[in-house]
Design an enzyme around this catalytic site. Structure first.
Site, PDB file in Angstrom:
ATOM      1  N   LYS A 122       0.834  -1.216   0.000  1.00  0.00           N
ATOM      2  CA  LYS A 122       0.000   0.000   0.000  1.00  0.00           C
ATOM      3  C   LYS A 122       0.867   1.264   0.000  1.00  0.00           C
ATOM      4  CE  LYS A 122      -2.197  -1.013   3.838  1.00  0.00           C
ATOM      5  NZ  LYS A 122      -1.626  -2.297   4.299  1.00  0.00           N
ATOM      6  N   ARG A 158      -9.776   0.758   8.407  1.00  0.00           N
ATOM      7  CA  ARG A 158      -9.359  -0.587   8.797  1.00  0.00           C
ATOM      8  C   ARG A 158     -10.425  -1.303   9.615  1.00  0.00           C
ATOM      9  NH1 ARG A 158      -3.417   0.540   8.321  1.00  0.00           N
ATOM     10  NH2 ARG A 158      -2.280  -1.388   8.646  1.00  0.00           N
ATOM     11  N   ARG A 168      11.898  -5.555   5.487  1.00  0.00           N
ATOM     12  CA  ARG A 168      11.865  -4.107   5.753  1.00  0.00           C
ATOM     13  C   ARG A 168      12.390  -3.823   7.164  1.00  0.00           C
ATOM     14  NH1 ARG A 168       6.242  -0.949   5.167  1.00  0.00           N
ATOM     15  NH2 ARG A 168       5.738  -2.164   7.039  1.00  0.00           N
ATOM     16  N   ARG A 182      11.504   0.244  12.016  1.00  0.00           N
ATOM     17  CA  ARG A 182      10.119   0.117  12.499  1.00  0.00           C
ATOM     18  C   ARG A 182      10.015  -1.023  13.498  1.00  0.00           C
ATOM     19  NH1 ARG A 182       5.436   0.876   8.032  1.00  0.00           N
ATOM     20  NH2 ARG A 182       4.373  -0.411   9.571  1.00  0.00           N
ATOM     21  N   ARG A 215      -0.267  -8.596  13.529  1.00  0.00           N
ATOM     22  CA  ARG A 215      -0.812  -7.592  12.593  1.00  0.00           C
ATOM     23  C   ARG A 215      -1.664  -8.271  11.521  1.00  0.00           C
ATOM     24  NH1 ARG A 215       4.545  -4.745  10.804  1.00  0.00           N
ATOM     25  NH2 ARG A 215       3.178  -3.580   9.409  1.00  0.00           N
TER      26      ARG A 215
HETATM   27  P1  B4P Z   1       4.200  -1.820   2.157  1.00  0.00           P
HETATM   28  O1  B4P Z   1       3.500  -3.064   1.696  1.00  0.00           O
HETATM   29  O2  B4P Z   1       4.175  -0.662   1.253  1.00  0.00           O
HETATM   30  O3  B4P Z   1       3.648  -1.526   3.616  1.00  0.00           O
HETATM   31  P2  B4P Z   1       2.114  -1.178   3.955  1.00  0.00           P
HETATM   32  O4  B4P Z   1       1.202  -2.302   3.541  1.00  0.00           O
HETATM   33  O5  B4P Z   1       1.796   0.166   3.425  1.00  0.00           O
HETATM   34  O6  B4P Z   1       2.194  -0.928   5.470  1.00  0.00           O
HETATM   35  P3  B4P Z   1       1.602  -1.519   6.786  1.00  0.00           P
HETATM   36  O7  B4P Z   1       0.208  -2.050   6.624  1.00  0.00           O
HETATM   37  O8  B4P Z   1       2.661  -2.412   7.297  1.00  0.00           O
HETATM   38  O9  B4P Z   1       1.621  -0.304   7.757  1.00  0.00           O
HETATM   39  P4  B4P Z   1       0.689   0.912   8.169  1.00  0.00           P
HETATM   40  O10 B4P Z   1       1.635   2.030   8.190  1.00  0.00           O
HETATM   41  O11 B4P Z   1      -0.538   1.082   7.341  1.00  0.00           O
HETATM   42  O12 B4P Z   1       5.676  -2.210   2.387  1.00  0.00           O
HETATM   43  C1  B4P Z   1       6.073  -3.440   2.951  1.00  0.00           C
HETATM   44  C2  B4P Z   1       7.400  -3.884   2.371  1.00  0.00           C
HETATM   45  O13 B4P Z   1       7.174  -4.586   1.175  1.00  0.00           O
HETATM   46  C3  B4P Z   1       8.366  -2.752   2.010  1.00  0.00           C
HETATM   47  O14 B4P Z   1       9.641  -3.072   2.471  1.00  0.00           O
HETATM   48  C4  B4P Z   1       8.332  -2.700   0.494  1.00  0.00           C
HETATM   49  O15 B4P Z   1       9.556  -2.271  -0.060  1.00  0.00           O
HETATM   50  C5  B4P Z   1       8.040  -4.139   0.145  1.00  0.00           C
HETATM   51  N1  B4P Z   1       7.320  -4.273  -1.113  1.00  0.00           N
HETATM   52  C6  B4P Z   1       6.291  -3.516  -1.553  1.00  0.00           C
HETATM   53  N2  B4P Z   1       5.877  -3.944  -2.767  1.00  0.00           N
HETATM   54  C7  B4P Z   1       6.654  -5.039  -3.083  1.00  0.00           C
HETATM   55  C8  B4P Z   1       6.705  -5.931  -4.202  1.00  0.00           C
HETATM   56  N3  B4P Z   1       5.878  -5.823  -5.253  1.00  0.00           N
HETATM   57  N4  B4P Z   1       7.598  -6.942  -4.176  1.00  0.00           N
HETATM   58  C9  B4P Z   1       8.466  -7.081  -3.123  1.00  0.00           C
HETATM   59  N5  B4P Z   1       8.471  -6.254  -2.052  1.00  0.00           N
HETATM   60  C10 B4P Z   1       7.578  -5.251  -2.037  1.00  0.00           C
HETATM   61  O16 B4P Z   1       0.210   0.508   9.649  1.00  0.00           O
HETATM   62  C11 B4P Z   1       1.099   0.300  10.732  1.00  0.00           C
HETATM   63  C12 B4P Z   1       0.332   0.203  12.044  1.00  0.00           C
HETATM   64  O17 B4P Z   1      -0.322   1.480  12.342  1.00  0.00           O
HETATM   65  C13 B4P Z   1      -0.824  -0.809  12.102  1.00  0.00           C
HETATM   66  O18 B4P Z   1      -0.362  -2.115  12.435  1.00  0.00           O
HETATM   67  C14 B4P Z   1      -1.715  -0.185  13.231  1.00  0.00           C
HETATM   68  O19 B4P Z   1      -1.214  -0.475  14.514  1.00  0.00           O
HETATM   69  C15 B4P Z   1      -1.581   1.315  13.005  1.00  0.00           C
HETATM   70  N6  B4P Z   1      -2.652   1.848  12.135  1.00  0.00           N
HETATM   71  C16 B4P Z   1      -2.460   2.415  10.909  1.00  0.00           C
HETATM   72  N7  B4P Z   1      -3.647   2.784  10.373  1.00  0.00           N
HETATM   73  C17 B4P Z   1      -4.607   2.451  11.278  1.00  0.00           C
HETATM   74  C18 B4P Z   1      -6.039   2.553  11.289  1.00  0.00           C
HETATM   75  N8  B4P Z   1      -6.709   3.074  10.254  1.00  0.00           N
HETATM   76  N9  B4P Z   1      -6.721   2.099  12.366  1.00  0.00           N
HETATM   77  C19 B4P Z   1      -6.064   1.596  13.421  1.00  0.00           C
HETATM   78  N10 B4P Z   1      -4.714   1.444  13.476  1.00  0.00           N
HETATM   79  C20 B4P Z   1      -3.986   1.864  12.414  1.00  0.00           C
END
Ligand code: B4P
Length: 195
Positions: A14, A89, A128, A134, A146
């Site tokens: 995302k 979420r 990551r 993180r 998670r």
């Molecule tokens: P991403 O895949 O980009 O990470 P994400 O889904 O955006 O983030 P995440 O869900 O972990 O965190 P968030 O900040 O929303 O990246 C992951 C890795 O994959 C990276 O290293 C990237 O380089 C790699 N990657 C990406 N694409 C790839 C591909 N095609 N091939 C290989 N590798 C690839 O949330 C964090 C925390 O915040 C939650 O657990 C919660 O506690 C809180 N939170 C956030 N929003 C909330 C909400 N709305 N309600 C309640 N709590 C919330």
């Protein structure tokens, strides 16, 4: 306005895809994860509360994140549209978002849902964790929590938008560029049908 939700489990890409999409489509990026991490860096009361939950892989309370999104919408009255990343979420967050957008006479145009296998999610997040600093990426047990939170509370949010035929599923496995192209194709199709 054009508003999209990028949906999917932790590690599905995302954040990675959001950066590219906002640049291409001139959307305002609203990532609740990024806002929470900035509160933690600034040592605010909200950040302190959020940190202990995030470090256990749990969701932050709905009222906190809904308040953050309300404030971000108010601070961006001239946005051409919003990309919601990591929000909503829970069903309560989805209902609140619908109401906030209705106040602005707008709504969600499309929900792009990234699908990635659990083993690939764990691999990406551990990887990551080696460099991101993180604390929620450092071990498999937090990452597992998670993913469980996602399955328990977040996956059902797709049903909220399926009822109004707004969800499109996209495979989130492949190169970043390949996935970006598929997302762009869906958005362009949607933009065409809006005209
Ligand atoms: P991403 O895949 O980009 O990470 P994400 O889904 O955006 O983030 P995440 O869900 O972990 O965190 P968030 O900040 O929303 O990246 C992951 C890795 O994959 C990276 O290293 C990237 O380089 C790699 N990657 C990406 N694409 C790839 C591909 N095609 N091939 C290989 N590798 C690839 O949330 C964090 C925390 O915040 C939650 O657990 C919660 O506690 C809180 N939170 C956030 N929003 C909330 C909400 N709305 N309600 C309640 N709590 C919330």
């Amino acid at each position: 306005m054009f508003n999209l939700i990028l949906f999917g489990p932790p590690g599905s890409g995302k954040g990675t895809q959001s950066e590219k999409l906002i640049a291409k489509f001139s959307l305002k990026h609203l990532s609740t994860g990024d806002i929470l991490r900035s509160e933690i860096r600034n040592g605010t009361a909200l950040g302190l509360e959020a940190k202990s939950l995030m470090d256990q892989g749990q969701l932050v309370p709905d009222a906190v994140v809904i308040g953050m999104i309300r404030s971000s919408l108010e601070h961006n009255p001239d946005a051409r549209g919003f990309l919601f990343d990591g929000f909503p979420r829970t069903n309560a967050q989805a209902n609140a978002l619908d109401a906030l957008l209705a106040e602005k006479n707008t709504s969600i145009n499309i929900v792009l849902a990234l699908q990635v296998s659990k083993s690939e999610l764990v691999k990406r997040l551990l990887n990551r964790g080696l460099t991101s600093g993180r604390t929620d990426d450092v071990n498999e047990s937090i990452i597992g929590s998670r993913i469980e939170e996602y399955e328990r509370k977040t996956a059902a949010v797709a049903d909220h938008y399926k009822k109004v035929h707004k969800v499109v599923y996209i495979s989130g496995e492949g190169t970043v560029e390949e996935i970006f192209q598929k997302l762009c194709d869906e958005i362009e199709e949607k933009l065409k049908s809006k005209k």
